[in-house]
Motif scaffolding. Structure first.
Motif, PDB file in Angstrom:
ATOM      1  N   ALA A   1      -1.881   6.014  -7.478  1.00  0.00           N
ATOM      2  CA  ALA A   1      -2.318   4.897  -7.546  1.00  0.00           C
ATOM      3  C   ALA A   1      -3.233   4.245  -9.256  1.00  0.00           C
ATOM      4  CB  ALA A   1      -4.486   4.975  -6.820  1.00  0.00           C
ATOM      5  N   THR A   2      -3.180   5.952 -10.081  1.00  0.00           N
ATOM      6  CA  THR A   2      -2.893   5.194 -10.932  1.00  0.00           C
ATOM      7  C   THR A   2      -1.708   4.472 -11.069  1.00  0.00           C
ATOM      8  OG1 THR A   2      -3.952   7.508 -11.411  1.00  0.00           O
ATOM      9  CG2 THR A   2      -2.819   6.176 -13.605  1.00  0.00           C
ATOM     10  N   ILE A   3      -0.633   4.509 -11.048  1.00  0.00           N
ATOM     11  CA  ILE A   3       1.184   3.867 -11.024  1.00  0.00           C
ATOM     12  C   ILE A   3       0.796   2.390 -10.605  1.00  0.00           C
ATOM     13  CG2 ILE A   3       2.964   3.741 -10.688  1.00  0.00           C
ATOM     14  CD1 ILE A   3       2.897   6.740 -10.426  1.00  0.00           C
ATOM     15  N   ASN A   4       0.214   2.347  -9.619  1.00  0.00           N
ATOM     16  CA  ASN A   4       0.189   1.107  -8.746  1.00  0.00           C
ATOM     17  C   ASN A   4      -0.919   0.047 -10.109  1.00  0.00           C
ATOM     18  OD1 ASN A   4       1.248   0.669  -7.127  1.00  0.00           O
ATOM     19  ND2 ASN A   4       0.127   1.440  -5.654  1.00  0.00           N
ATOM     20  N   GLN A   5      -2.337   1.008 -10.216  1.00  0.00           N
ATOM     21  CA  GLN A   5      -3.079  -0.459 -11.259  1.00  0.00           C
ATOM     22  C   GLN A   5      -2.107  -0.415 -12.915  1.00  0.00           C
ATOM     23  OE1 GLN A   5      -6.509   2.837 -12.381  1.00  0.00           O
ATOM     24  NE2 GLN A   5      -7.181   2.343 -10.045  1.00  0.00           N
ATOM     25  N   ALA A   6      -1.155   0.234 -13.589  1.00  0.00           N
ATOM     26  CA  ALA A   6      -0.579   0.118 -14.511  1.00  0.00           C
ATOM     27  C   ALA A   6       0.035  -0.329 -14.472  1.00  0.00           C
ATOM     28  CB  ALA A   6      -0.280   1.264 -15.166  1.00  0.00           C
TER      29      ALA A   6
ATOM     30  N   GLY B   1       1.589  -6.852 -14.861  1.00  0.00           N
ATOM     31  CA  GLY B   1       1.531  -8.378 -13.725  1.00  0.00           C
ATOM     32  C   GLY B   1       3.256  -7.984 -12.886  1.00  0.00           C
ATOM     33  N   VAL B   2       3.350  -6.765 -12.063  1.00  0.00           N
ATOM     34  CA  VAL B   2       4.328  -6.684 -11.663  1.00  0.00           C
ATOM     35  C   VAL B   2       4.073  -7.392 -10.014  1.00  0.00           C
ATOM     36  CG1 VAL B   2       5.505  -4.773 -10.289  1.00  0.00           C
ATOM     37  CG2 VAL B   2       5.367  -4.013 -12.238  1.00  0.00           C
ATOM     38  N   PRO B   3       4.133  -7.608  -9.418  1.00  0.00           N
ATOM     39  CA  PRO B   3       3.421  -8.672  -8.077  1.00  0.00           C
ATOM     40  C   PRO B   3       3.388  -7.531  -7.201  1.00  0.00           C
ATOM     41  CG  PRO B   3       5.833 -10.455  -9.197  1.00  0.00           C
ATOM     42  CD  PRO B   3       5.535  -8.283  -9.705  1.00  0.00           C
ATOM     43  N   ARG B   4       2.508  -8.052  -6.298  1.00  0.00           N
ATOM     44  CA  ARG B   4       1.996  -6.694  -5.144  1.00  0.00           C
ATOM     45  C   ARG B   4       3.111  -6.219  -4.614  1.00  0.00           C
ATOM     46  NH1 ARG B   4      -3.994  -6.095  -3.799  1.00  0.00           N
ATOM     47  NH2 ARG B   4      -4.695  -6.567  -6.033  1.00  0.00           N
ATOM     48  N   ILE B   5       3.618  -7.122  -3.770  1.00  0.00           N
ATOM     49  CA  ILE B   5       4.897  -7.140  -3.172  1.00  0.00           C
ATOM     50  C   ILE B   5       6.169  -6.102  -3.394  1.00  0.00           C
ATOM     51  CG2 ILE B   5       6.029  -9.027  -3.249  1.00  0.00           C
ATOM     52  CD1 ILE B   5       5.888  -8.395   0.259  1.00  0.00           C
ATOM     53  N   ALA B   6       6.473  -6.541  -5.418  1.00  0.00           N
ATOM     54  CA  ALA B   6       7.590  -5.380  -4.906  1.00  0.00           C
ATOM     55  C   ALA B   6       6.437  -3.742  -5.464  1.00  0.00           C
ATOM     56  CB  ALA B   6       7.221  -5.445  -6.722  1.00  0.00           C
ATOM     57  N   LEU B   7       5.659  -3.967  -5.519  1.00  0.00           N
ATOM     58  CA  LEU B   7       4.416  -2.160  -5.368  1.00  0.00           C
ATOM     59  C   LEU B   7       4.968  -1.717  -3.970  1.00  0.00           C
ATOM     60  CD1 LEU B   7       1.221  -3.116  -7.269  1.00  0.00           C
ATOM     61  CD2 LEU B   7       4.285  -1.652  -8.522  1.00  0.00           C
ATOM     62  N   ALA B   8       4.726  -2.594  -3.305  1.00  0.00           N
ATOM     63  CA  ALA B   8       4.819  -2.681  -1.690  1.00  0.00           C
ATOM     64  C   ALA B   8       5.865  -2.414  -1.403  1.00  0.00           C
ATOM     65  CB  ALA B   8       3.942  -3.363  -0.721  1.00  0.00           C
ATOM     66  N   GLU B   9       7.328  -2.187  -1.458  1.00  0.00           N
ATOM     67  CA  GLU B   9       8.635  -2.229  -1.497  1.00  0.00           C
ATOM     68  C   GLU B   9       9.094  -1.563  -2.080  1.00  0.00           C
ATOM     69  OE1 GLU B   9      11.465  -5.316  -1.857  1.00  0.00           O
ATOM     70  OE2 GLU B   9       9.603  -7.002  -1.104  1.00  0.00           O
ATOM     71  N   LEU B  10       8.249  -1.305  -3.045  1.00  0.00           N
ATOM     72  CA  LEU B  10       8.321   0.751  -3.730  1.00  0.00           C
ATOM     73  C   LEU B  10       8.202   1.530  -3.032  1.00  0.00           C
ATOM     74  CD1 LEU B  10       8.480  -0.675  -8.105  1.00  0.00           C
ATOM     75  CD2 LEU B  10      10.810  -0.028  -5.968  1.00  0.00           C
ATOM     76  N   GLU B  11       7.149   0.920  -2.646  1.00  0.00           N
ATOM     77  CA  GLU B  11       5.987   2.700  -1.905  1.00  0.00           C
ATOM     78  C   GLU B  11       6.823   2.278  -0.459  1.00  0.00           C
ATOM     79  OE1 GLU B  11       2.120   3.286  -0.574  1.00  0.00           O
ATOM     80  OE2 GLU B  11       1.764   1.996  -2.536  1.00  0.00           O
ATOM     81  N   SER B  12       7.175   2.507  -0.414  1.00  0.00           N
ATOM     82  CA  SER B  12       7.600   2.288   1.223  1.00  0.00           C
ATOM     83  C   SER B  12       9.144   2.812   0.534  1.00  0.00           C
ATOM     84  CB  SER B  12       7.597   1.280   2.263  1.00  0.00           C
ATOM     85  OG  SER B  12       8.158   0.204   1.548  1.00  0.00           O
ATOM     86  N   GLU B  13      10.064   2.319  -0.110  1.00  0.00           N
ATOM     87  CA  GLU B  13      11.628   2.456  -0.078  1.00  0.00           C
ATOM     88  C   GLU B  13      11.949   4.251   0.087  1.00  0.00           C
ATOM     89  OE1 GLU B  13      14.493   3.204  -3.813  1.00  0.00           O
ATOM     90  OE2 GLU B  13      13.555   0.842  -3.257  1.00  0.00           O
ATOM     91  N   GLY B  14      12.515   4.322   0.756  1.00  0.00           N
ATOM     92  CA  GLY B  14      12.905   6.115   1.011  1.00  0.00           C
ATOM     93  C   GLY B  14      12.001   6.342   1.999  1.00  0.00           C
ATOM     94  N   GLN B  15      10.958   5.894   2.751  1.00  0.00           N
ATOM     95  CA  GLN B  15      10.513   6.301   4.046  1.00  0.00           C
ATOM     96  C   GLN B  15      10.573   5.633   4.878  1.00  0.00           C
ATOM     97  OE1 GLN B  15       6.163   5.499   3.022  1.00  0.00           O
ATOM     98  NE2 GLN B  15       6.386   6.366   1.701  1.00  0.00           N
ATOM     99  N   GLU B  16      10.785   6.984   6.159  1.00  0.00           N
ATOM    100  CA  GLU B  16      11.389   6.765   7.269  1.00  0.00           C
ATOM    101  C   GLU B  16      10.230   7.162   8.212  1.00  0.00           C
ATOM    102  OE1 GLU B  16      15.177   7.337   8.607  1.00  0.00           O
ATOM    103  OE2 GLU B  16      15.736   7.982   6.674  1.00  0.00           O
TER     104      GLU B  16
END
Length: 97
Positions: free
Chosen positions: A33-38, A43-58
């Motif tokens: 949550a802290t990383i996402n807020q920063a 100015g990082v788009p939310r869609i990019a954060l969502a993709e990074l968060e799910s990367e590597g998860q199966e």
């Protein structure tokens, strides 16, 4: 600067443990949550954060299938042998009394 990283498995209460460790040691907890807020402030788009968060998860099913695909093959077992001719003869004669 002191830095401690913790990894966890799903359902292991890793977030709670990390918070307690940080509190006990007097360290600042930097979680997702802290990383996402920063990142959003930067100015990082939310869609990019969502993709990074799910990367590597199966999903669980995909993890099981992947594990099965990487397992070595089991040796082929010979078919279970049937009863020997001697046992067949004994059975057809009935049990001795």
């Amino acid at each position: 600067m002191t830095l401690i990283t913790l990894s966890r498995q799903l359902g292991s209460q890793g977030s709670e443990i990390a918070a307690k460790v940080a509190q006990t040691l007097g360290l600042r907890l930097i979680d997702l949550a802290t990383i996402n807020q920063a990142a959003q402030k930067a100015g990082v788009p939310r869609i990019a954060l969502a993709e990074l968060e799910s990367e590597g998860q199966e999903g669980w099913a995909n993890q099981v299938l992947k594990a099965l695909r990487t397992m070595p093959s089991l040796p082929s077992a010979a078919p279970f042998p049937g009863p020997s001719q001697e046992k067949q003869n004994l059975c057809s004669q009935g049990l001795p009394r």
